[in-house]
Design a protein around this motif. Sequence first.
Motif, short mmCIF file in Angstrom:
data_model
loop_
_atom_site.label_atom_id
_atom_site.label_comp_id
_atom_site.label_asym_id
_atom_site.label_seq_id
_atom_site.Cartn_x
_atom_site.Cartn_y
_atom_site.Cartn_z
N LYS A 83 -30.46 -0.59 13.46
CA LYS A 83 -30.12 0.66 14.17
C LYS A 83 -29.37 0.36 15.49
CE LYS A 83 -33.72 3.51 12.15
NZ LYS A 83 -34.01 2.48 11.12
N ALA A 84 -28.33 -0.41 15.35
CA ALA A 84 -27.48 -0.73 16.50
C ALA A 84 -26.04 -0.79 16.01
CB ALA A 84 -27.88 -2.08 17.10
N TYR A 85 -25.11 -0.66 16.96
CA TYR A 85 -23.71 -0.89 16.61
C TYR A 85 -23.50 -2.40 16.40
CZ TYR A 85 -22.61 3.83 18.16
OH TYR A 85 -22.56 5.20 18.28
N ILE A 86 -22.70 -2.74 15.42
CA ILE A 86 -22.28 -4.14 15.27
C ILE A 86 -20.75 -4.18 15.31
CG2 ILE A 86 -22.22 -6.16 13.77
CD1 ILE A 86 -24.87 -5.36 12.59
N VAL A 87 -20.24 -4.98 16.24
CA VAL A 87 -18.81 -5.29 16.23
C VAL A 87 -18.71 -6.62 15.47
CG1 VAL A 87 -16.76 -5.81 17.61
CG2 VAL A 87 -18.43 -4.11 18.42
N VAL A 105 -16.19 -2.35 12.93
CA VAL A 105 -17.27 -1.84 13.79
C VAL A 105 -18.14 -0.92 12.95
CG1 VAL A 105 -17.85 -0.60 15.90
CG2 VAL A 105 -15.73 -1.93 15.79
N TRP A 106 -19.45 -1.18 13.00
CA TRP A 106 -20.44 -0.46 12.18
C TRP A 106 -21.38 0.31 13.08
CZ3 TRP A 106 -19.23 -0.93 7.11
CH2 TRP A 106 -18.34 -1.96 6.78
N SER A 107 -21.62 1.56 12.72
CA SER A 107 -22.51 2.41 13.52
C SER A 107 -23.97 2.13 13.14
CB SER A 107 -22.18 3.88 13.28
OG SER A 107 -22.46 4.20 11.94
N PRO A 108 -24.92 2.62 13.95
CA PRO A 108 -26.34 2.37 13.64
C PRO A 108 -26.79 2.97 12.31
CG PRO A 108 -26.07 3.03 15.93
CD PRO A 108 -24.74 3.22 15.29
#
Length: 283
Positions: A83-87, A105-108
């Motif tokens: 449940k975090a953003y991943i760059v 970039v992936w949203s939570p």
Amino acid sequence: MISMCKKGLRLGLIQLSVGANKANNVQNALKFVKKAKEGGSNIIVLPECFNAPYGTKYFPEYAESIPDGETSRALSAAAKEVKAYIVGGSIPERDGSKLYNTSTVWSPDGQLVAKHRKMHLFDIDIPGGITFKESEVLSPGNTPCIFDTEYCKIGIGICYDIRFFELAALYRKAGCDILIYPGAFNMTTGPLHWDLLARARAVDNQVFVAAVSPARDEKADYIAYGHTCAVDPWGKTLAQAGAEEELLFADIDFETMKNIRQQIPVSHQKRNDVYDLVVKSNL
Ligand SMILES: NC(=O)CCC(=O)C(=O)O
């Protein structure tokens, strides 16, 4: 344009060891993503070319499509799990007959919210130092990349992109408060230029900058400089790695940014009657 991050934010910056085995690289990245979340990170950043050795001979072999390739699927699931953003640093991307150096970039909730294809390809020739020509196999991206979060807008560049101050200025003009550069500088340019460029882009634009490198591998064809860092809008280094694999945290203090922008109001003092930044791409 004035925009302000609204909430406190912790960045988790992963200076990852990268080897020849793609599955191992991705698994190792996921292990660090979990640790970054345990350490309170809201946005977690991986380095340039984190699933493959960095080099033109490796790009075709390791390239995969986005978002249906194995690395994309793994990052999407990881973002959802923690449940975090991943760059997602960058990976070699295949799209039809073309290859790109691409950051996702992936949203939570695991959605792909942005994709940046490296715009400025790393083509340099320093006799006795380093010769590298990404354009032998890669195509450049043509579109700057901003993603919006509940914290602030964030602009993405990949490595050599950091040398082009116009891209950073464009991001600031579009309201970004943080610039993130997955990057893999080398042992010729890194020692003098890596920190300098991160701090320069931060001070130029009164933004936070994070530059995230692979760990150094002395046996690799291309030896990354390492020294992942986060810098505040005053040019102060908030966190800095050495050469080894390491997880860093950087807390983003929005009050500092606001104060610096008020105290040194360069964004209002630009002489747009004399010069201007012309943007020729849709954002
Ligand atoms: N991967 C890269 O774009 C490397 C850029 C670099 O090392 C530089 O000096 O610029």
